[in-house]
Scaffold this motif. Structure first.
Motif, PDB file in Angstrom:
ATOM      1  N   ARG A  19       0.862  -1.273   0.009  1.00 55.25           N
ATOM      2  CA  ARG A  19      -0.121   0.185  -0.039  1.00 55.25           C
ATOM      3  C   ARG A  19       0.905   1.350   0.084  1.00 55.25           C
ATOM      4  O   ARG A  19       0.530   2.202  -0.673  1.00 55.25           O
ATOM      5  N   GLU A  20       1.843   1.481   0.920  1.00 61.78           N
ATOM      6  CA  GLU A  20       2.839   2.664   0.971  1.00 61.78           C
ATOM      7  C   GLU A  20       3.423   2.733  -0.449  1.00 61.78           C
ATOM      8  O   GLU A  20       3.606   3.882  -0.679  1.00 61.78           O
ATOM      9  N   ALA A  21       3.909   1.622  -0.819  1.00 63.79           N
ATOM     10  CA  ALA A  21       4.807   1.787  -2.219  1.00 63.79           C
ATOM     11  C   ALA A  21       3.704   2.205  -3.137  1.00 63.79           C
ATOM     12  O   ALA A  21       4.124   3.109  -4.271  1.00 63.79           O
ATOM     13  N   ALA A  22       2.521   1.821  -3.133  1.00 63.57           N
ATOM     14  CA  ALA A  22       1.501   2.266  -4.248  1.00 63.57           C
ATOM     15  C   ALA A  22       1.372   3.840  -4.000  1.00 63.57           C
ATOM     16  O   ALA A  22       1.064   4.621  -4.982  1.00 63.57           O
ATOM     17  N   GLU A  23       0.938   4.238  -2.608  1.00 61.89           N
ATOM     18  CA  GLU A  23       0.653   5.670  -2.660  1.00 61.89           C
ATOM     19  C   GLU A  23       2.106   6.407  -2.935  1.00 61.89           C
ATOM     20  O   GLU A  23       1.777   7.582  -3.334  1.00 61.89           O
ATOM     21  N   ARG A  24       3.088   5.922  -3.063  1.00 59.80           N
ATOM     22  CA  ARG A  24       4.426   6.808  -3.371  1.00 59.80           C
ATOM     23  C   ARG A  24       4.444   6.748  -5.002  1.00 59.80           C
ATOM     24  O   ARG A  24       5.174   7.572  -5.540  1.00 59.80           O
ATOM     25  N   ALA A 114      -2.763  -2.265  -6.770  1.00 65.33           N
ATOM     26  CA  ALA A 114      -3.091  -1.989  -8.296  1.00 65.33           C
ATOM     27  C   ALA A 114      -2.703  -0.846  -8.911  1.00 65.33           C
ATOM     28  O   ALA A 114      -2.424  -0.772 -10.179  1.00 65.33           O
ATOM     29  N   LYS A 115      -3.192   0.320  -8.499  1.00 63.88           N
ATOM     30  CA  LYS A 115      -3.023   1.580  -9.252  1.00 63.88           C
ATOM     31  C   LYS A 115      -1.817   2.158  -8.907  1.00 63.88           C
ATOM     32  O   LYS A 115      -1.340   3.012  -8.260  1.00 63.88           O
ATOM     33  N   VAL A 116      -0.671   1.683  -9.729  1.00 68.02           N
ATOM     34  CA  VAL A 116       0.696   2.316  -9.862  1.00 68.02           C
ATOM     35  C   VAL A 116       1.141   2.313 -11.433  1.00 68.02           C
ATOM     36  O   VAL A 116       0.398   1.931 -12.137  1.00 68.02           O
ATOM     37  N   PRO A 117       2.176   2.978 -11.544  1.00 66.00           N
ATOM     38  CA  PRO A 117       2.787   2.964 -12.850  1.00 66.00           C
ATOM     39  C   PRO A 117       2.997   1.448 -13.685  1.00 66.00           C
ATOM     40  O   PRO A 117       2.742   1.564 -14.782  1.00 66.00           O
ATOM     41  N   ALA A 118       3.386   0.715 -12.775  1.00 64.41           N
ATOM     42  CA  ALA A 118       3.354  -0.526 -13.262  1.00 64.41           C
ATOM     43  C   ALA A 118       3.438  -1.753 -12.188  1.00 64.41           C
ATOM     44  O   ALA A 118       4.239  -1.661 -11.058  1.00 64.41           O
ATOM     45  N   LEU A 119       2.561  -2.661 -11.981  1.00 64.85           N
ATOM     46  CA  LEU A 119       2.733  -3.848 -11.100  1.00 64.85           C
ATOM     47  C   LEU A 119       3.319  -4.999 -11.812  1.00 64.85           C
ATOM     48  O   LEU A 119       2.530  -5.580 -12.582  1.00 64.85           O
ATOM     49  N   LEU A 120       4.379  -5.381 -11.384  1.00 71.47           N
ATOM     50  CA  LEU A 120       4.917  -6.762 -11.923  1.00 71.47           C
ATOM     51  C   LEU A 120       4.885  -8.010 -10.931  1.00 71.47           C
ATOM     52  O   LEU A 120       4.796  -7.766  -9.741  1.00 71.47           O
ATOM     53  N   LYS A 142      10.926   7.218 -14.608  1.00 70.55           N
ATOM     54  CA  LYS A 142      11.587   7.715 -13.621  1.00 70.55           C
ATOM     55  C   LYS A 142      10.972   7.369 -12.155  1.00 70.55           C
ATOM     56  O   LYS A 142      11.387   8.197 -11.323  1.00 70.55           O
ATOM     57  N   ALA A 143      10.366   6.381 -12.073  1.00 69.50           N
ATOM     58  CA  ALA A 143       9.599   5.963 -10.708  1.00 69.50           C
ATOM     59  C   ALA A 143      10.553   5.185 -10.204  1.00 69.50           C
ATOM     60  O   ALA A 143      11.577   4.591 -10.655  1.00 69.50           O
ATOM     61  N   ASN A 144      10.429   4.944  -8.666  1.00 72.22           N
ATOM     62  CA  ASN A 144      11.302   4.134  -8.095  1.00 72.22           C
ATOM     63  C   ASN A 144      10.826   2.914  -7.852  1.00 72.22           C
ATOM     64  O   ASN A 144       9.701   2.348  -8.728  1.00 72.22           O
ATOM     65  N   ILE A 145      11.454   1.610  -7.647  1.00 75.60           N
ATOM     66  CA  ILE A 145      11.090   0.330  -7.551  1.00 75.60           C
ATOM     67  C   ILE A 145      10.914  -0.146  -6.124  1.00 75.60           C
ATOM     68  O   ILE A 145      12.077   0.311  -5.568  1.00 75.60           O
TER      69      ILE A 145
END
Length: 249
Positions: A19-24, A114-120, A142-145
């Motif tokens: 969740r926190e990664a998605a919010e970032r 689910a709502k992120v630049p990309a979920l792998l 330019k997003a972090n991983i």
């Protein structure tokens, strides 16, 4: 406040970490070695279409709505001869068929993020391949991983206790993925990589004998444990496309 903000490659545990990664707005790699991630990767390789769904919602109704089959529990599905959370249950005959897959860990983390630049989806099976895709996406966006080892859930959680049970198979899977990522690693990520590198030569034996591995073997799913312990045998990289996984490469 706890964070790994100065670094482009991070590791966070479980649903909260997802969740926190998605919010970032990070690129997220979900790692659930035994077995959600390994199952999604193996299913995609056979051409099956997987819809992740949280176990606290009505997955059967959702499956009916989209014309998919709801994946049953391992034992129940094995008796019926149907694919299940067991990664080795997916075959060529499941090509282009839709399946709704619920799980307490990997599917739940996927739903949360689910709502992120990309979920792998990453695992030992595709560690190098998923990292390669993530590296390209990071350069583009330019997003972090953030790599998210999902862990397991304790049974019979008592009042005031946390239900997350960290698992070595997911930590080692996350370390494998992180070891192939480009960009500056957080200290947490560096330690995770170190665990993988130290265990790399005996990873099959460690996962076979770890608590999660023994739990599956005692239920008769030895083949799952062996399959999920293999490193870099697949190039398949699932990426979430709205509500289902497609190939990222």
């Amino acid at each position: 406040m706890f964070n790994q903000a100065p670094f482009s490659c991070r590791v966070e545990w479980g649903i909260r970490g997802a969740r926190e990664a998605a919010e970032r707005g990070d690129i997220i790699i979900i790692v659930d070695v035994l077995s959600f991630s390994s199952t999604v990767i193996s299913a995609l390789r056979q051409g099956a279409i997987i819809y992740p769904y949280p176990p606290n919602l009505d997955g059967k109704s959702f499956a009916e709505k989209i014309g998919a089959e709801y994946i049953l529990g391992r034992a129940e599905a094995a008796k019926a001869g149907k694919p299940t959370l067991s990664p080795v249950s997916f075959k060529k005959k499941h090509y282009n068929k839709k399946y709704v897959l619920s799980s307490l860990n990997g599917a739940f983390c996927t739903w949360m993020a689910a709502k992120v630049p990309a979920l792998l989806i990453g695992s030992l099976l595709n560690a190098s391949a998923v990292a390669s895709v993530a590296n390209k996406l990071r350069l583009q966006s330019k997003a972090n991983i953030t790599v998210v080892p999902c862990g397991e859930q304790w049974n019979e959680v008592r009042e005031h206790e946390n239900s997350l049970r960290p698992s070595i198979e997911d930590y080692l899977g996350a370390g494998a993925v992180l070891s192939y990522l480009e960009g500056e690693k957080s200290p947490e990520a560096e330690v995770c990589i170190g665990a993988f590198q130290n265990a790399k030569e005996k990873i099959t034996e460690l996962i076979w004998e770890c608590g999660s591995g023994r739990e599956l073997r005692q239920k008769g799913f030895e083949e799952d444990v062996s399959h999920c312990s293999r490193l870099n045998i697949y190039e398949a990289v699932p990426i979430l496309n709205n509500d289902h996984f497609v190939s990222a490469n």
